[in-house]
Design an enzyme around this catalytic site. Structure first.
Site, PDB file in Angstrom:
ATOM      1  N   PRO A 113      28.042 -15.072 -23.460  1.00 34.79           N
ATOM      2  CA  PRO A 113      28.766 -13.972 -22.831  1.00 34.79           C
ATOM      3  C   PRO A 113      27.929 -12.715 -22.575  1.00 34.79           C
ATOM      4  CG  PRO A 113      29.376 -14.185 -25.124  1.00 34.79           C
ATOM      5  CD  PRO A 113      28.435 -15.303 -24.849  1.00 34.79           C
ATOM      6  N   ASP A 166      23.503 -16.351 -12.137  1.00 42.74           N
ATOM      7  CA  ASP A 166      24.746 -15.787 -11.631  1.00 42.74           C
ATOM      8  C   ASP A 166      24.898 -14.332 -12.040  1.00 42.74           C
ATOM      9  OD1 ASP A 166      27.153 -17.686 -13.320  1.00 42.74           O
ATOM     10  OD2 ASP A 166      26.111 -18.477 -11.593  1.00 42.74           O
ATOM     11  N   LYS A 203      28.312 -14.804  -7.543  1.00 42.25           N
ATOM     12  CA  LYS A 203      29.352 -14.380  -6.624  1.00 42.25           C
ATOM     13  C   LYS A 203      30.155 -13.306  -7.322  1.00 42.25           C
ATOM     14  CE  LYS A 203      30.650 -19.040  -7.284  1.00 42.25           C
ATOM     15  NZ  LYS A 203      29.710 -20.018  -7.133  1.00 42.25           N
ATOM     16  N   ASP A 248      29.739 -20.776 -21.103  1.00 43.38           N
ATOM     17  CA  ASP A 248      29.468 -22.207 -21.190  1.00 43.38           C
ATOM     18  C   ASP A 248      29.571 -22.804 -19.787  1.00 43.38           C
ATOM     19  OD1 ASP A 248      29.592 -24.714 -23.261  1.00 43.38           O
ATOM     20  OD2 ASP A 248      30.645 -25.139 -21.397  1.00 43.38           O
ATOM     21  N   ALA A 272      33.102 -17.176 -23.076  1.00 43.10           N
ATOM     22  CA  ALA A 272      33.612 -15.807 -23.222  1.00 43.10           C
ATOM     23  C   ALA A 272      34.724 -15.731 -24.271  1.00 43.10           C
ATOM     24  CB  ALA A 272      34.113 -15.301 -21.879  1.00 43.10           C
ATOM     25  N   MET A 282      39.010 -14.603 -15.741  1.00 43.90           N
ATOM     26  CA  MET A 282      39.122 -14.112 -14.360  1.00 43.90           C
ATOM     27  C   MET A 282      40.511 -13.548 -14.089  1.00 43.90           C
ATOM     28  SD  MET A 282      37.047 -17.158 -12.441  1.00 43.90           S
ATOM     29  CE  MET A 282      37.601 -18.504 -13.459  1.00 43.90           C
TER      30      MET A 282
END
Ligand code: SAH
Length: 456
Positions: free
Chosen positions: A224, A247, A269, A302, A331, A382
Site C-alpha cells: 500500500p 502504476d 490510470k 496485491d 490496501a 475505489m
C-alpha cells in the site's frame, strides 16, 4: 586494532582447541564443518564434542592442559579454558613454538578470530566487528540471514558445476566477462525462484555464446505504500529489473528502490483517465520480455486483488512468456493494521468482504442485500467518489444508519489520515473535508476499535 578477513582452507593446518566449555565446543563444531584436522584438550567434553570423537572426526584428550604443552609445528591454537592465567601461559608457549593463537577470553591477545558466518555453502558471508562488539555482529548476522535466501547455496552449486565447462570452452580472457554476464542475467533469480532446470538451460545457452533472450515478467505487489511492507522477493526483483511498468498507486518510497539503470514506464490510470489502455499494457509486457528483458510489472497492493494482474498474465501465458507473481500487502490489510481497525474480531465480525465501489455510469452495481449482514466487515476499494451513493444504498437495504464507517486516506504513508463517521453522517463529512485518493472505506462495528487501538 587492524584486522584482515581471510578465507582459510579448513585442512591447511592442524588446529588445537583447549577447553571444554560451550565456547570451545562451538569452535570445535565450526572447525569440523570446515573439514579441519582438530585436536581437543579438555578436562571434560560436552555431548557434541564427545559425539564428534565417537565419529572419528576429532582427536580428544580428556585431561588438564598444562602451561608447557607441545604443539605440532604450525598449528593454530584456540585457547578457551576458564582459567585466564593458564590461557595466558598457553598463549606465550604456543607463540614461542611458532603457532598462531586465538584466545576466546582476550581478543586483543589473539592472532586470529572467528567471524560470524552466514552459511550458504559454498557461499559464506563472514561478519566481523574487529572484536569491538559481538552484539553488533549478531545483529548484522540476523539481518543478512533474513535477507539472503537459502537458495544462494544452489546458486553457488550451479556456478561450481559450471566451472570446468567454462574452463574448457572459454579462453582465459573470456572467462571473467562470462561470469559477470551470468550474474547479470536472470540465472540467479531463476535459481532463487526454485527453477533449477530453466536456470541451467539459460546458463548453458549463455555459455554457448547466445545472448540472453530469455526475458521474464515479474508481476509484483508493491503493497500500500510504506516500502517496509515489501516482501524480500519483491525487493530483490525491484532491484534487478531492466524495465519497470508501474502504476499510480506505487508509493515513492518503493519507486526509490528501482535500479537507476532501469527504464521506467508509467502506465497508471487515474479514475476515468486511462493513461495506457489495459490491452496495450498487456502487449507491452509481452514485447519487452520477448526482447530478453527482465520486466517488472509493479502494482499497488496485491496484484490479484482489484489489480487486473490476472488479465496481464493471461496474455503472457498465451504468448509463452515466463512470469512470476509476487503477492503484496493489499490496501485492506495495510490500512487496517496502520489504523488499528482489525478486520475480524471475535466480538465484532466473523467475516470480511472486499468489494469494489468503482462507479460505472455514476452508479455502482453491488449486491446490496448481501453486503448488509451482521458481524461482517465491509471493505470498499475505489469507493471514494461513490461514497454518498454507497451510504444511501446500504441504509436503504436495511443497514443501521448509525453503523460506523472509516475512510483511511493514504494508508501506511507518512501522511495517512483516518476519518471516522457513521453511514448517516458520512455525506456531511465528505462535503466538509478534503479527502484525497487513495482512500479505503471500512464499514462495520470493528471501526469502533480504532479509538482504542490506533497506534500510529
Ligand atoms: N491491488 C490494490 C488495489 C487496487 S484498487 C491492492 O491490493 O491494494 C485501488 C484502490 O485501492 C484505491 O482506490 C483505494 O481504495 C485502495 N488503496 C490502495 N492503496 C491505498 C492506500 N495506500 N491507502 C488507502 N487506500 C488504498
Amino acid at each position: 586494532m587492524m584486522t584482515l578477513p581471510l578465507v582459510f582452507r579448513g585442512d591447511a593446518r592442524p588446529f588445537v582447541v583447549i577447553g571444554g566449555g560451550v565456547v570451545a565446543s562451538r569452535k570445535v563444531q565450526t572447525l569440523v564443518k570446515a573439514g579441519a584436522d582438530v585436536k581437543v584438550i579438555a578436562k571434560s567434553a560436552d555431548a557434541a564434542v564427545a559425539h564428534l570423537e565417537q565419529q572419528g572426526k576429532i582427536r580428544l584428550e580428556v585431561r588438564e592442559a598444562n602451561a608447557s604443552e607441545t604443539f605440532e609445528q604450525g598449528s593454530l591454537v584456540v585457547i578457551a579454558t576458564n582459567d585466564s592465567e593458564l590461557n595466558e601461559a598457553l598463549a606465550v608457549s604456543a607463540r614461542q613454538q611458532g603457532c598462531l593463537v586465538c584466545r576466546t577470553d582476550r581478543k586483543e591477545d589473539s592472532d586470529f578470530a572467528f567471524p560470524a558466518v552466514v552459511d550458504r555453502s559454498p557461499v559464506l558471508v563472514a561478519i566481523s566487528s574487529s572484536g569491538t562488539s559481538p552484539a553488533l555482529t549478531r545483529h548484522l548476522k540476523q539481518r543478512i540471514e533474513a535477507f539472503l535466501p537459502q537458495e544462494y547455496r544452489q546458486l553457488g552449486e550451479l556456478v561450481e558445476a559450471l566451472r570446468e565447462r567454462v574452463k574448457t570452452r572459454l579462453a582465459l580472457p573470456l572467462r571473467a566477462p562470462f561470469w559477470r554476464k551470468l550474474m547479470a542475467s536472470q540465472v540467479p533469480e531463476l535459481v532463487l525462484a526454485r527453477q533449477p532446470e530453466r536456470a541451467n538451460a539459460v546458463a548453458k545457452s549463455l555459455l554457448s555464446g547466445q545472448s540472453d533472450t530469455h526475458g521474464e515478467v515479474y508481476l509484483v505487489g508493491a503493497g500500500p505504500g510504506d516500502p517496509d511492507l515489501l516482501t524480500f522477493r519483491a525487493l530483490r526483483l525491484i532491484q534487478s529489473a531492466d524495465v519497470v511498468f508501474y502504476d499510480r498507486l506505487v508509493g515513492p518510497g518503493v519507486m526509490a528502490l528501482i535500479s537507476p539503470d532501469a527504464e521506467r514506464i508509467y502506465v497508471g490510470k487515474a479514475k476515468s483517465d486511462h493513461a495506457v489502455p489495459q490491452d496495450d499494457i498487456n502487449q507491452h509486457l509481452v514485447d519487452a520480455a520477448k526482447q530478453g528483458k527482465r520486466v517488472l510489472r509493479l502494482k499497488g497492493g496485491d496484484p490479484f486483488i482489484f489489480g487486473r494482474g490476472g488479465e496481464e498474465i493471461e496474455r503472457l501465458a498465451q504468448y509463452g512468456v515466463p512470469f512470476q507473481v509476487v503477492p503484496g500487502i493489499t490496501a485492506a490489510s495495510g490500512c487496517a493494521a496502520y489504523s488499528g481497525i482489525p478486520l475480524t474480531h471475535r466480538d465484532h465480525a466473523q467475516s470480511v468482504r472486499f468489494v469494489t465501489g468503482h462507479l460505472r455510469n455514476n452508479t455502482c452495481n453491488l449486491p446490496w442485500d448481501e453486503l448488509v449482514h451482521p458481524n461482517q466487515t465491509l471493505v470498499i476499494y475505489m469507493g471514494l467518489s461513490g461514497i454518498v451513493e454507497i451510504c444511501h444504498q446500504l441504509i436503504a437495504n436495511g443497514m443501521d444508519e448509525q453503523s460506523p464507517i472509516a475512510l483511511v486516506e493514504k494508508g501506511t504513508l507518512p501522511d495517512q489520515k483516518v476519518h471516522i463517521s457513521t453511514l448517516a453522517d458520512m455525506p456531511e463529512l465528505i462535503s466538509s473535508t478534503e479527502i484525497q485518493a487513495p482512500t479505503l472505506t471500512i464499514i462495520g462495528s470493528v471501526v469502533t476499535l480504532h479509538s482504542k487501538l490506533a497506534w500510529r
